[in-house]
Design a protein around this motif. Structure first.
Motif, PDB file in Angstrom:
ATOM      1  N   VAL A  77       0.911  -1.394  -0.018  1.00 51.03           N
ATOM      2  CA  VAL A  77      -0.060  -0.039   0.215  1.00 51.03           C
ATOM      3  C   VAL A  77       0.864   1.195  -0.065  1.00 51.03           C
ATOM      4  CG1 VAL A  77      -1.731   1.470   1.033  1.00 51.03           C
ATOM      5  CG2 VAL A  77      -1.932  -1.244   1.129  1.00 51.03           C
ATOM      6  N   GLU A  78       1.303   1.560  -1.318  1.00 56.99           N
ATOM      7  CA  GLU A  78       2.173   2.498  -1.630  1.00 56.99           C
ATOM      8  C   GLU A  78       1.780   3.319  -2.651  1.00 56.99           C
ATOM      9  OE1 GLU A  78       6.433   2.330  -2.659  1.00 56.99           O
ATOM     10  OE2 GLU A  78       6.574   2.497  -0.490  1.00 56.99           O
ATOM     11  N   SER A  79       1.658   4.437  -2.678  1.00 61.27           N
ATOM     12  CA  SER A  79       1.004   5.016  -3.988  1.00 61.27           C
ATOM     13  C   SER A  79       1.651   4.660  -5.288  1.00 61.27           C
ATOM     14  CB  SER A  79       1.211   6.729  -4.091  1.00 61.27           C
ATOM     15  OG  SER A  79       0.670   7.539  -5.205  1.00 61.27           O
ATOM     16  N   ALA A 103      -5.701   5.167  -1.483  1.00 65.12           N
ATOM     17  CA  ALA A 103      -4.757   5.516  -0.106  1.00 65.12           C
ATOM     18  C   ALA A 103      -5.577   6.268   0.897  1.00 65.12           C
ATOM     19  CB  ALA A 103      -3.689   6.344  -0.433  1.00 65.12           C
ATOM     20  N   ARG A 104      -6.567   7.075   0.541  1.00 65.95           N
ATOM     21  CA  ARG A 104      -7.440   7.669   1.509  1.00 65.95           C
ATOM     22  C   ARG A 104      -8.357   6.853   2.024  1.00 65.95           C
ATOM     23  NH1 ARG A 104      -6.914  11.534  -2.756  1.00 65.95           N
ATOM     24  NH2 ARG A 104      -8.855  10.871  -3.607  1.00 65.95           N
ATOM     25  N   ALA A 107      -6.433   4.858   4.695  1.00 60.53           N
ATOM     26  CA  ALA A 107      -5.959   5.601   5.696  1.00 60.53           C
ATOM     27  C   ALA A 107      -7.151   5.720   6.756  1.00 60.53           C
ATOM     28  CB  ALA A 107      -5.580   6.931   5.213  1.00 60.53           C
TER      29      ALA A 107
END
Length: 675
Positions: A77-79, A103-104, A107
């Motif tokens: 989970v990394e852009s 990602a949002r 999070a």
């Protein structure tokens, strides 16, 4: 996984959120579509099971499916990692925006999000895992495979009391010095220092990984290891040998038998090893085609005190989990492979995970002392050993072989530069050019004296003409191969050839077929294995889909009752009654099968690099497509192809696509790893 034609996919009936459907690439722009239509349906089905349909969740599932297609067990989970997986399937400019939405969502993931589970809640379709600063998402199936494999591997790494005991320096001296294997020249085969170190480690520990490139002596090391073990009381019947493919298993058997056969005065224990034969890994585990599972497991383990698996780089995570579960807890488990080769077709990177830094494990004082004693016993200088480290996870578990005994110096030099990570432009520039004048190139291609590694630019000679001349160099009807083919007309059933003259002729025919191979990166298209094979079948006056005398054939599906396995290569001959028979080399000898009884097969003039893993040839013609195939072009693919050859590699390619291939490394996310 074969993708559906892009124009056959109706995206808007796939069940995806309308907003995500609008972001997909139009069917005509999909290019090398990495997913099937059923994959898109799976996204909707998983959301239905979870009872929620958030667009960002569906986009994450889309990225996970692309990651799975490239061989990853999970997605980080990394852009950038998420964006890279979305780019093949989303329209230009959409991947970055959707990666941000994912990602949002993650999070601020609600506790009620029923799609996501955790290592403590394995009932959900996805498993969300955080390790230190990194976060990963798995499909539940792959998390279970990874976690269970990790647990089993770590359990074996902690087992330091092997039940097989012996005076290893004395036994090793007897094997290596008093009754050595011999080279074809008649000289004794003296192991290198790194081989002796690997032998000492494998004899003294229960779980060992030995990695080395082609020609570094993995098979001769195994032969010496097994000879030591039978002298310590292990019966040949208690030794299980296996590899992922039928051809690799056959090569294991041939190498072991050749090693024993080269000994001047083999002991009774040595001769007993002639009864040992490699099998496919699926056969060893008792594959059940009806269920897709295996008969062997913790409750019904493999029968054996020693289990040796070759070509481990080809083994995926789920298959390795089954193997480690099925191997008896008190058995010695030895894994062999080349860490720099292509990883498995299916998900995982087992060998890379076992050797995360690419080097041998640190060694305890006990093992270092044993290596020193063994080196002195056989009269070789001690290798430079890794320093000890009390916290090393792979302590006393990994040996790296580096001394090359096989490939020509030109091939070895280029392969070493690829592994070292030299700039791709410099590697390609260092390749000698094949003769540029047409007649000289034709003579060079069909000759037997050429050695090393050379580049044939695509514009100098068409691939079709190049392939025809290449095959004529070792399968010419007017040459030795044609004479052998005529002599083989005396072949007759029963299946195992017993007539000495006919058997020798069949051996020579199969040796001719194995002398060279055209390797492709792609399966389809004019630069793929199928396209090249079609051209060569027509060149020989044949009809596609029909066998003829002299055609090399590749089995493409296992047939247990016949004893033929995916990857087996044979040759078609006519018997004395003009019937077509296929000859294959098997542990019990050369076997003849009626061509009509063969399982599915294809011509074997050309094959993909993946299919060639576990094989070796005198000569290799590597075909790099001028365009397309970007997802398959990689440094590992080129390295694997080059190192299939012992004497000559000719690369048919323009410089730019070869540079592009060498610039791309295969990256697989496995998350928790094995250590």
């Amino acid at each position: 996984m074969t993708p559906m034609a892009a124009d056959a996919v109706d995206w808007r009936t796939s069940g995806l959120d309308p907003e995500l459907v609008r972001a997909l690439r139009p069917p005509g722009e999909m290019g090398e579509l990495p997913l099937t239509y059923s994959d898109y349906r799976l996204i909707a089905d998983l959301c239905d099971i979870a009872g929620e349909c958030h667009p960002a969740d569906q986009a994450l599932l889309l990225a996970l499916l692309v990651a799975r297609d490239e061989g990853s067990l999970c997605i980080r989970v990394e852009s950038d990692a998420v964006k890279r997986r979305l780019e093949p399937v989303l329209a230009d400019g959409e991947a970055e925006a959707w990666a941000g939405r994912i990602a949002r969502r993650l999070a601020d993931l609600p506790e009620a999000a029923r799609l996501y589970g955790s290592p403590g809640d394995l009932s959900r379709p996805l498993i969300d895992l955080t390790i230190g600063p990194r976060r990963y998402v798995y499909f539940q199936r792959y998390y279970l495979a990874a976690a269970q494999l990790r647990e089993r591997v770590q359990g074996r790494l902690s087992d330091v009391q092997p039940p097989i005991q012996g005076d290893w320096p004395r036994i090793l001296r007897e094997v290596v010095r008093d009754a050595p294997q011999r080279l074809p020249s008649g000289e004794p085969l003296i192991p290198s220092a790194d081989q002796v170190a690997a032998l000492a480690l494998a004899l003294s520990r229960q779980f060992v990984v030995i990695s080395g490139g082609p020609g570094t002596g993995k098979t001769s090391t195994v032969c010496a290891l097994l000879r030591c073990l039978v002298r310590a009381g292990v019966r040949a019947d208690d030794i299980a040998l296996a590899a992922p493919s039928g051809r690799a298993a056959q090569r294991m058997t041939e190498a072991l038998h050749a090693g024993i056969g080269s000994i001047d005065t083999p002991s009774e224990g040595d001769r007993s090893l002639l009864s040992a034969a490699g099998s496919t890994l699926h056969r060893l585990l008792g594959y059940n085609p009806r269920t897709g599972g295996f008969w062997r497991g913790p409750d019904d383990p493999i029968e054996g005190r020693v289990v040796v698996i070759d070509e481990v780089s080809m083994v995926d995570a789920e298959l390795m989990r089954h193997l480690v579960e099925a191997a008896p807890l008190d058995a010695k488990l030895l894994l062999l492979g080349d860490k720099d080769q292509l990883p498995s077709v299916e998900s995982g990177a087992v060998l890379s995970d076992l050797i995360p830094d690419g080097s041998g494990s640190t060694l305890s004082g006990e093992v270092r002392d044993l290596i020193g004693e063994c080196c002195r016993a056989v009269g070789v200088r001690e290798p430079k050993l890794p320093a000890g480290c009390e916290t090393a996870t792979t302590r006393d578990a990994v040996a790296i072989l580096t001394t090359n005994h096989r490939s020509g110096c030109g091939i070895r030099h280029i392969a070493e530069r690829i592994v070292a990570g030299d700039p791709p432009e410099e590697i390609v520039h260092a390749l000698p050019a094949a003769p540029a004048e047409a007649e000289a190139l034709l003579e060079w291609l069909s000759g037997a004296a050429a050695e090393g590694c050379a580049l044939i630019p695509d514009g100098v000679m068409s691939l079709g003409e190049c392939a025809e001349r290449w095959v004529e160099g070792y399968l010419a009807a007017a040459g030795e191969f044609g004479s052998l083919l005529k002599a083989a007309s005396g072949v007759a059933l029963p299946p195992v050839l017993e007539d000495v003259e006919v058997r020798e002729c069949a051996e020579a025919l199969l040796a001719s077929v194995e002398r060279g191979r055209i390797l492709t990166l792609l399966r389809r298209g004019p630069h793929g294995a199928e396209g090249v094979n079609r051209r060569l079948v027509a060149f020989h006056g044949g009809q596609w889909g029909r066998a003829y005398a002299g055609m090399p054939v590749l089995v493409t599906r296992n047939d247990g009752p016949l004893g033929l396995w995916n990857g087996d290569v044979g040759v078609i001959v006519r018997d004395r009654r003009r019937r077509l028979l296929a000859l294959f080399r098997k542990p019990e000898g050369i076997r003849a099968y009626p061509e009509r009884d063969l399982p599915p097969w294809s011509p074997a003039y050309a094959m993909t690099v993946h299919k060639a893993q576990g094989s070796e040839y005198d000569r290799v013609l590597l075909v790099v497509p001028p365009e397309g195939g970007e997802r398959l072009l990689s440094r590992e693919m080129v390295y694997t192809a080059l190192t299939r050859a012992k004497r000559l590699v000719a690369v048919h390619s323009q410089a730019p696509p070869l540079v592009a291939a060498l610039s791309r490394r295969i990256e697989r996310d496995t998350g928790i790893g094995l250590l």
